[in-house]
Write a protein that holds these residues in place. Sequence first.
Motif, PDB file in Angstrom:
ATOM      1  N   VAL A  72      55.603  -8.840  -0.140  1.00  0.00           N
ATOM      2  CA  VAL A  72      57.066  -8.676  -0.239  1.00  0.00           C
ATOM      3  C   VAL A  72      57.751 -10.032  -0.155  1.00  0.00           C
ATOM      4  N   ASN A  81      52.409 -11.184   3.433  1.00  0.00           N
ATOM      5  CA  ASN A  81      52.914  -9.921   2.908  1.00  0.00           C
ATOM      6  C   ASN A  81      53.470 -10.201   1.516  1.00  0.00           C
ATOM      7  N   GLY A 127      52.909  -3.704   1.595  1.00  0.00           N
ATOM      8  CA  GLY A 127      52.745  -5.051   1.077  1.00  0.00           C
ATOM      9  C   GLY A 127      51.616  -5.836   1.691  1.00  0.00           C
ATOM     10  N   TYR A 155      58.533 -12.058  -3.452  1.00  0.00           N
ATOM     11  CA  TYR A 155      59.516 -11.606  -4.438  1.00  0.00           C
ATOM     12  C   TYR A 155      60.792 -12.439  -4.332  1.00  0.00           C
ATOM     13  N   ARG A 171      60.895  -5.522  -5.920  1.00  0.00           N
ATOM     14  CA  ARG A 171      59.853  -4.806  -5.152  1.00  0.00           C
ATOM     15  C   ARG A 171      60.222  -3.330  -5.017  1.00  0.00           C
ATOM     16  N   GLN A 172      61.508  -3.063  -4.749  1.00  0.00           N
ATOM     17  CA  GLN A 172      61.953  -1.674  -4.621  1.00  0.00           C
ATOM     18  C   GLN A 172      61.781  -0.929  -5.936  1.00  0.00           C
ATOM     19  N   PRO A 201      64.419  -8.916  -3.762  1.00  0.00           N
ATOM     20  CA  PRO A 201      63.838  -7.731  -3.106  1.00  0.00           C
ATOM     21  C   PRO A 201      64.000  -6.460  -3.937  1.00  0.00           C
TER      22      PRO A 201
END
Length: 610
Positions: A105, A103, A78, A108, A114-115, A111
Amino acid sequence: MGIPFLTGYIFLQELQSGKNRKLQFNPDLMRVKMAEFLQIPYNLNRGLILMIKKQTEDHYQYLFEDAPIGIYRTTREGRVIDANKALVKMLGVPNFETLLDSNVVDFYCDPKDRQNFIGVLEHAGQVFSLTYQLRRMDGEIIWVQNTARAVKNKTGEVVYYEGVLEDISERVKAENELQITQARVESERAQRELAETLRDVANIITSTLDLEDVLQKILDNLRYLIPYDSAALILQEEDQLRIAAINGNPDAERMKRQIIDLKNDPLSEQIIKTREPIRIENAVKDPRFRNYGGQRAIRDWMGVPLISRGQAIGLLTLDNYTTNAYQEREVEIAFTFATQAAIAIENARLYAEEKQRAIIMSALRATLTDITSELDVQALLQSILVRAIQLLNATGGELALYDKEQNQVTIVACHNMGEDFTGASIKPGDGVLGKVALNGEPLLIHDYKTWEGHLSNFRTSPWRSVAAVPLEIHHRILGVIALAESTGEFDFTQADLHILTLFAQQAAIAIENAQLFDRISTALTTTETLYQTAQALITTENLNDLLQNLVERVASSLPADRVILITMNTETQTIQNYVIGGDREHLAERVSYQELMDGLTGWVMSEHQT
């Protein structure tokens, strides 16, 4: 520059001076000049390539920096490698350096998004138009659409991700507004259709005032609104419930005869108390569920209160063999339908009550007619009992009178009870008749055999449901009417008990009037007898004739089979007269003075008491 090989001359332009010179052909010189010439295109091409490359880089930089969508390169973890101004602005970051220190990440909202993004890239190597939400640095939530690819090195390892990110918040907002508008339009259409269906159903279920027809029409037309495998209408009567109508159950007739204690059915009790519907998934596994129909395949179950005038009068239940058959919409529809059904039921009930009241008044008028035409108390009592049995369609019944001074209840009329119990006496407090006579309160029993107060000598009787009410006037208990039902086709209800109570009030008046008439008639007869006796005594000169005339008149005026008149001389201890009136059969031999004095006669004479 041109070099004519077919002539003896070549023309060269000196790059330095730009002048043209004509040289005479010389092979050696030509070779030298050719070598010099061949070097010229290389120098020219290299310069051109460098120039094009610079122009391309400038153009790319222009596109990268001034593109209206965000362009980025990030690591798998990220970290931002590069990004354009549009991305910096989109994420609400003050400047490019701040973004480098951030970052992605952290932007988001979820989360998991993002995964999911990394998972797709790792698997497919690229992702197209992936939509999710980001939280800008200033806290504002935006919708974005991400298209990216995973850039790998020669060994196949991912070096970085690069892609474009587009802010689609306005588009999502417009789409949501469109969906809301479409949903509102669809909802309004569905509501109109539902309202029309409910209106049609309401017209159908209110087209009759017969309670049984209303109940059946309610269940039949419910299918047009909500699919079900079985459904029931359960009405409340005091602290009890009665299954009034049922569809979809092969054992419907047996179930309709069931009387349910409200406290033993927690679901029904909660629905009636809160006046709110309840829906259960996989009802057979819920410990609160009472499966009166014994159907093990029930999955979804719904119970809805029947509310009339702000009060719950019962509930509507729907069973479905399919899981998740009922959702919130079905619950709302059922609740609306149940409200209309409750109004129809209440109207039919009121009509039935008025109709029943008319029947009662007719029976009461007939009873009053009997009072004026029947002077025999016993015949009146029997007539009252028979009319009460006919009024409630009972199997049979008993009528008993209560003698508080003698402390006993005596059955004076009995009809179709399997055995004639007329004349039987019961202690106050014992059995149905004794309990009602002692307490002065109506009594309703659904199963006499299991009732804790049943008399042992009646244990084998076929009676099932029993309704008993006091015959009361001026707060004084005259007696009790008790009706029995032995066919098992129905149970007496609180409404039946109310009807019987109204009937008993008028019957008590009739009985008291008849008893009063009987006492007056008896008194008049006695007075007339005494008067005639006195006249006969005055005109009779012979003592024996006088005494015989006296006992005959007494025997005819009193409820006695035989009258004996005895006169004695206590000084001489002898019997002077022994006169008999009435029945002379089975007459015992004449006894002596001493035998009379040793018996009851002697006690009456010595105590001077009757």
